[in-house]
Design a protein around this motif. Structure first.
Motif, PDB file in Angstrom:
ATOM      1  N   TRP A   4       0.988  -1.248  -0.049  1.00 52.03           N
ATOM      2  CA  TRP A   4      -0.051   0.035   0.012  1.00 52.03           C
ATOM      3  C   TRP A   4       0.908   1.195  -0.047  1.00 52.03           C
ATOM      4  O   TRP A   4       2.153   1.183   0.318  1.00 52.03           O
ATOM      5  N   LYS A   5       0.173   2.374  -0.336  1.00 51.78           N
ATOM      6  CA  LYS A   5       0.785   3.652  -0.239  1.00 51.78           C
ATOM      7  C   LYS A   5       0.115   4.723  -0.005  1.00 51.78           C
ATOM      8  O   LYS A   5      -1.258   4.477   0.308  1.00 51.78           O
ATOM      9  N   LYS A   6       0.707   5.837   0.608  1.00 49.94           N
ATOM     10  CA  LYS A   6      -0.311   6.955   1.231  1.00 49.94           C
ATOM     11  C   LYS A   6      -0.541   7.686  -0.134  1.00 49.94           C
ATOM     12  O   LYS A   6       0.221   7.900  -0.907  1.00 49.94           O
ATOM     13  N   ILE A   7      -1.938   8.065  -0.166  1.00 51.58           N
ATOM     14  CA  ILE A   7      -2.312   9.035  -1.175  1.00 51.58           C
ATOM     15  C   ILE A   7      -3.165  10.120  -0.562  1.00 51.58           C
ATOM     16  O   ILE A   7      -3.989   9.879   0.458  1.00 51.58           O
ATOM     17  N   LYS A   8      -3.302  11.373  -1.129  1.00 59.41           N
ATOM     18  CA  LYS A   8      -4.170  12.207  -0.608  1.00 59.41           C
ATOM     19  C   LYS A   8      -5.116  12.629  -1.757  1.00 59.41           C
ATOM     20  O   LYS A   8      -4.858  12.726  -2.754  1.00 59.41           O
ATOM     21  N   MET A   9      -6.390  12.540  -1.282  1.00 55.44           N
ATOM     22  CA  MET A   9      -7.716  12.795  -2.115  1.00 55.44           C
ATOM     23  C   MET A   9      -7.630  14.253  -2.416  1.00 55.44           C
ATOM     24  O   MET A   9      -7.821  15.016  -1.576  1.00 55.44           O
ATOM     25  N   LYS A  10      -7.860  14.622  -3.575  1.00 55.02           N
ATOM     26  CA  LYS A  10      -8.211  15.873  -3.976  1.00 55.02           C
ATOM     27  C   LYS A  10      -9.444  16.526  -3.666  1.00 55.02           C
ATOM     28  O   LYS A  10      -9.580  17.590  -3.226  1.00 55.02           O
ATOM     29  N   VAL A  11     -10.308  15.595  -3.582  1.00 48.95           N
ATOM     30  CA  VAL A  11     -11.817  16.048  -3.107  1.00 48.95           C
ATOM     31  C   VAL A  11     -11.996  16.713  -1.891  1.00 48.95           C
ATOM     32  O   VAL A  11     -12.525  17.702  -1.443  1.00 48.95           O
ATOM     33  N   ASN A  12     -11.447  15.891  -0.670  1.00 52.55           N
ATOM     34  CA  ASN A  12     -11.286  16.364   0.545  1.00 52.55           C
ATOM     35  C   ASN A  12     -10.101  16.702   1.425  1.00 52.55           C
ATOM     36  O   ASN A  12      -9.999  17.089   2.548  1.00 52.55           O
ATOM     37  N   GLY A  13      -8.881  16.662   0.619  1.00 51.62           N
ATOM     38  CA  GLY A  13      -7.663  16.912   1.139  1.00 51.62           C
ATOM     39  C   GLY A  13      -7.214  15.887   2.241  1.00 51.62           C
ATOM     40  O   GLY A  13      -6.310  16.029   2.802  1.00 51.62           O
ATOM     41  N   LEU A  14      -7.863  14.800   2.330  1.00 49.25           N
ATOM     42  CA  LEU A  14      -7.441  13.776   3.418  1.00 49.25           C
ATOM     43  C   LEU A  14      -6.490  12.688   2.703  1.00 49.25           C
ATOM     44  O   LEU A  14      -6.604  12.440   1.750  1.00 49.25           O
ATOM     45  N   TRP A  15      -5.872  12.031   3.973  1.00 49.55           N
ATOM     46  CA  TRP A  15      -4.808  10.964   3.147  1.00 49.55           C
ATOM     47  C   TRP A  15      -5.546   9.830   3.472  1.00 49.55           C
ATOM     48  O   TRP A  15      -6.056   9.219   4.547  1.00 49.55           O
ATOM     49  N   TYR A  16      -5.127   8.841   2.575  1.00 47.29           N
ATOM     50  CA  TYR A  16      -5.617   7.294   2.744  1.00 47.29           C
ATOM     51  C   TYR A  16      -4.700   6.295   2.439  1.00 47.29           C
ATOM     52  O   TYR A  16      -3.855   6.774   1.459  1.00 47.29           O
ATOM     53  N   PRO A  17      -4.616   5.028   2.957  1.00 44.55           N
ATOM     54  CA  PRO A  17      -3.891   4.065   2.138  1.00 44.55           C
ATOM     55  C   PRO A  17      -4.550   3.621   0.920  1.00 44.55           C
ATOM     56  O   PRO A  17      -5.657   3.543   0.819  1.00 44.55           O
TER      57      PRO A  17
END
Length: 155
Positions: A4-17
């Motif tokens: 897995w890697k860390k990604i930042k969602m453009k929609v809400n600015g939150l980070w997810y695996p």
């Protein structure tokens, strides 16, 4: 192990695996080799059956049936329609269908846990060890904008 890697969602600015695929896809030949080692069926026979599987499944699904493979799950076709609906039921026709998708539902297994029945999905109930991906990722091919040429729109 899975990655897995860390990604930042453009929609809400939150980070997810997010899961990461590594290496090249496993081929039909590799699956056939592994299955033939785990059974009494020859590599040639296993490979031939796997090659024929997609066509056979497609024919059954084209007849309006679903295909259930034990230990794997069910496959079926769904129709996709154009965005322009019609105002009356009588006007609905097959001409509105613009494509077909294959849907897959993993097999559901039921296990007893603390006196109740718990559903798990086949293929995903394997024990997975998740490790953070630290390797390099493939670069996506960038579309080159060509100026001039016939059929080029500069998109």
């Amino acid at each position: 192990m899975a990655f897995w890697k860390k990604i930042k969602m453009k929609v809400n600015g939150l980070w997810y695996p997010k899961s990461v695929l590594v290496g090249s896809p496993v081929t039909t030949k590799q699956i056939a080799e592994r299955l033939s080692k785990e059974s009494t069926v020859s590599l040639a026979d296993t490979y031939a059956v796997l090659l024929a599987l997609g066509g056979v499944m497609g024919e059954y699904m084209a007849e309006g049936r679903s295909v259930k493979l034990e230990g794997i799950g069910s496959f079926y076709f769904t129709a996709t329609a154009n965005k322009n609906g019609v105002d009356k039921e009588e006007k609905v026709s097959a001409n509105q269908i613009t494509g077909v998708r294959v849907r897959f539902l993993p097999e559901t297994r039921y296990v007893r846990s603390a006196g109740s029945r718990v559903a798990t999905r086949g293929l995903t109930d394997a024990v997975i060890e998740w490790l953070e991906w630290k390797g390099e990722e493939k670069k996506k091919k960038e579309k080159k904008k060509e100026e001039g040429g016939i059929g080029q729109h500069g998109n």
